[in-house]
Motif scaffolding. Structure first.
Motif, PDB file in Angstrom:
ATOM      1  N   ILE A  83       0.879  -1.162   0.000  1.00 39.41           N
ATOM      2  CA  ILE A  83       0.000   0.000   0.000  1.00 39.41           C
ATOM      3  C   ILE A  83       0.915   1.210   0.000  1.00 39.41           C
ATOM      4  N   GLY A  84       0.677   2.135  -0.941  1.00 36.91           N
ATOM      5  CA  GLY A  84       1.574   3.291  -1.081  1.00 36.91           C
ATOM      6  C   GLY A  84       3.001   2.816  -1.226  1.00 36.91           C
ATOM      7  N   SER A  85       3.911   3.392  -0.466  1.00 39.33           N
ATOM      8  CA  SER A  85       5.327   3.036  -0.597  1.00 39.33           C
ATOM      9  C   SER A  85       5.776   2.111   0.518  1.00 39.33           C
ATOM     10  N   MET A  86       4.866   1.316   1.047  1.00 34.78           N
ATOM     11  CA  MET A  86       5.301   0.261   1.981  1.00 34.78           C
ATOM     12  C   MET A  86       4.801  -1.084   1.492  1.00 34.78           C
ATOM     13  N   PHE A  87       5.645  -2.102   1.632  1.00 37.92           N
ATOM     14  CA  PHE A  87       5.249  -3.422   1.145  1.00 37.92           C
ATOM     15  C   PHE A  87       6.009  -4.516   1.871  1.00 37.92           C
ATOM     16  N   THR A  88       5.466  -5.726   1.796  1.00 36.64           N
ATOM     17  CA  THR A  88       6.180  -6.896   2.312  1.00 36.64           C
ATOM     18  C   THR A  88       6.039  -8.033   1.314  1.00 36.64           C
ATOM     19  N   LEU A  89       7.144  -8.677   1.044  1.00 39.22           N
ATOM     20  CA  LEU A  89       7.169  -9.897   0.236  1.00 39.22           C
ATOM     21  C   LEU A  89       7.120 -11.073   1.208  1.00 39.22           C
ATOM     22  N   PHE A  90       6.008 -11.815   1.157  1.00 40.81           N
ATOM     23  CA  PHE A  90       5.855 -12.986   2.028  1.00 40.81           C
ATOM     24  C   PHE A  90       6.090 -14.231   1.192  1.00 40.81           C
ATOM     25  N   PHE A  91       6.883 -15.157   1.698  1.00 43.02           N
ATOM     26  CA  PHE A  91       7.014 -16.440   1.019  1.00 43.02           C
ATOM     27  C   PHE A  91       5.913 -17.356   1.552  1.00 43.02           C
ATOM     28  N   ASN A  92       4.799 -17.327   0.856  1.00 40.09           N
ATOM     29  CA  ASN A  92       3.567 -17.891   1.357  1.00 40.09           C
ATOM     30  C   ASN A  92       2.620 -18.013   0.171  1.00 40.09           C
ATOM     31  N   ASP A  93       1.769 -19.028   0.146  1.00 38.17           N
ATOM     32  CA  ASP A  93       0.860 -19.146  -0.997  1.00 38.17           C
ATOM     33  C   ASP A  93      -0.577 -18.795  -0.652  1.00 38.17           C
ATOM     34  N   ILE A  94      -0.805 -18.264   0.551  1.00 44.61           N
ATOM     35  CA  ILE A  94      -2.166 -17.834   0.882  1.00 44.61           C
ATOM     36  C   ILE A  94      -2.208 -16.316   1.069  1.00 44.61           C
ATOM     37  N   GLU A  95      -3.399 -15.789   0.925  1.00 46.34           N
ATOM     38  CA  GLU A  95      -3.570 -14.347   1.095  1.00 46.34           C
ATOM     39  C   GLU A  95      -3.267 -13.968   2.552  1.00 46.34           C
TER      40      GLU A  95
END
Ligand code: PLP
Length: 426
Positions: free
Chosen positions: A353-365
């Motif tokens: 959202i906007g300029s913050m993010f996270t890359l999760f190694f996960n296959d579910i929402e």
């Protein structure tokens, strides 16, 4: 990547500092690495003691939205310092910073400056309890509100259970006044209100969660909290320590047009110096001492150097409105990362959202703590170490947010994507 010097410095640090660090995540424990020791920083870059340079996506956990060593911030700070570094008596700059915050946040009439986000939350909760004459607070599992005793509760056994402390040293008697609900779960909050109706002083939430990794609120969730609080005469506290000037000039509440009763701020408003703030409706804020009876104080509150850095940062954000550009750059970066990882068949989710993010190694929402916690933290550790090796510094934990600054350019993003392309799963 050379790391001999950092390794030695870490050894030395461990002899005299618990765990060798002054805040736990800095020890790199959850990513299976040894911390790098930083010599200096400039723009989007960190430079470590071994002479390595990294593109920085952690940005001191959020504050450095203008990049490191921003010229204007530095020059304002130098000018302020030359006039003395602390008076412990009012200055006109404190009023200017307060005016800027009040102007940015429609729900804030008055604001009190403190020295950290933790203190801001502590004050907001004391104030909420003082005003409502109730003790209980609803907090969401996985949200972090600083290391305040009664907020160090999140590892509860789910819905409807009374909180047990997450840390030794937090008395059960404190923790029992903290009620827990899963993020994005309206029903859980409704049940708590039904059970403890006139005992709940406040609901506190990160309106966009950043401390379980980035987790945005579902549509309607925050509005529902607003109406539940109003109905039950409890206060709604938005902890915008991260999001306050990160997602827009006026935080999530302005973007989503919701008025909390109290707001806590920190990080960006100090421009890289220790600061925090609590603000809200005049009718509530007037209960703080000396106007009211709820006590709060601080030797270095409103410190002139911190305030100068904060003013220099907020004025630039206001003038430049960098938010649309920050967002489109971040969108572009996230798109590139997804494309790269998908091409390799690596399961992942990006919450942005906007300029913050996270890359999760996960296959579910990822919508709450439980779903975030299912992520593959070993793989995140691999990815973190690979990116570090390639000169990209990510937050050293799966459960943190990445940030962009106005000093990041397309060129830095390309380098980052080139590094991600070289990631191999072991
Ligand atoms: C960082 C943070 C805090 C604590 O702020 P400090 O300045 O570290 O005490 C509180 N709430 C949120 C949402 C944070 O991200």
């Amino acid at each position: 990547m050379q790391n001999r010097k950092s390794a030695q410095l870490f050894k030395n640090a461990k002899k005299v500092i618990p765990g060798g660090v002054n805040s736990p995540v800095r020890a790199f424990q959850s990513v299976g690495a040894k911390p790098i020791f930083i010599e200096k920083a400039k723009g989007p870059f960190l430079y470590d003691e071994d002479g390595n340079r990294y593109i920085d996506y952690c940005l001191s956990w959020g504050p450095m939205i203008l990049g490191h060593a921003n010229k204007t911030v530095l020059s304002e700070v130098k000018q302020a310092m030359a006039k003395g570094t602390s008076y412990g008596i009012p200055t006109c700059q404190e009023t200017q910073l307060a005016e800027m915050v009040v102007e940015a946040f429609p729900a804030i009439d008055k604001v009190r400056l403190v020295s950290s986000g933790t203190e801001a939350v502590m004050t907001a909760i004391r104030l909420a309890r003082g005003v409502t004459e109730r003790d209980m607070v609803i907090k969401f599992i996985g949200c972090y509100h600083g290391h305040v005793d009664h907020m160090l509760v999140s590892a509860g056994s789910g819905l409807m259970t009374l909180g047990a402390p997450s840390s030794p040293g937090v008395p059960r008697d404190f923790a029992k006044n903290t009620l827990l609900a899963p993020y994005n779960n309206v029903e859980a909050v409704e049940k708590l209100f039904a059970k403890y109706a006139d005992r709940i002083a406040a609901v506190i939430i990160e309106p966009v969660a950043g401390n379980m990794g980035t987790v945005p609120p579902k549509p309607g969730f925050l509005k529902k909290l607003r109406s539940l609080c109003t109905k039950n005469k409890s206060l709604l506290i938005f902890d915008e320590v991260i999001s306050g000037f990160r997602l827009g000039f006026g935080g999530v509440q302005t973007l989503m047009n919701i008025k909390p009763d109290l707001t806590t701020l920190g990080k960006i408003i100090g421009g890289g110096f220790p600061i925090g703030a609590v603000g809200g409706k005049a009718s509530i804020m007037k209960k703080l001492s000396p106007e009211g009876t709820v006590y709060q104080a601080g030797t270095l509150s409103g410190n002139p150097v911190c305030v100068a850095a904060g003013l220099a940062t907020l004025s630039q954000l206001k003038k430049q409105n960098p938010y649309p550009k920050l967002e489109s750059m971040t969108e572009c970066l996230c798109g590139g990362i997804t494309q790269t990882l998908s091409a390799k068949g690596i399961e992942h989710q990006i919450n942005r959202i906007g300029s913050m993010f996270t890359l999760f190694f996960n296959d579910i929402e990822i919508t709450d703590y439980d779903s975030a916690a299912k992520s593959d933290t070993d793989r995140y550790g691999q990815y973190f170490r690979h990116m570090l090796e390639c000169g990209v510094y990510l937050p050293p934990s799966q459960f943190e947010a990445n940030f962009l600054s106005t000093a990041h350019t397309e060129r830095h993003l390309e380098k980052t994507l080139a590094a991600a392309k070289k990631f191999r799963v072991r």
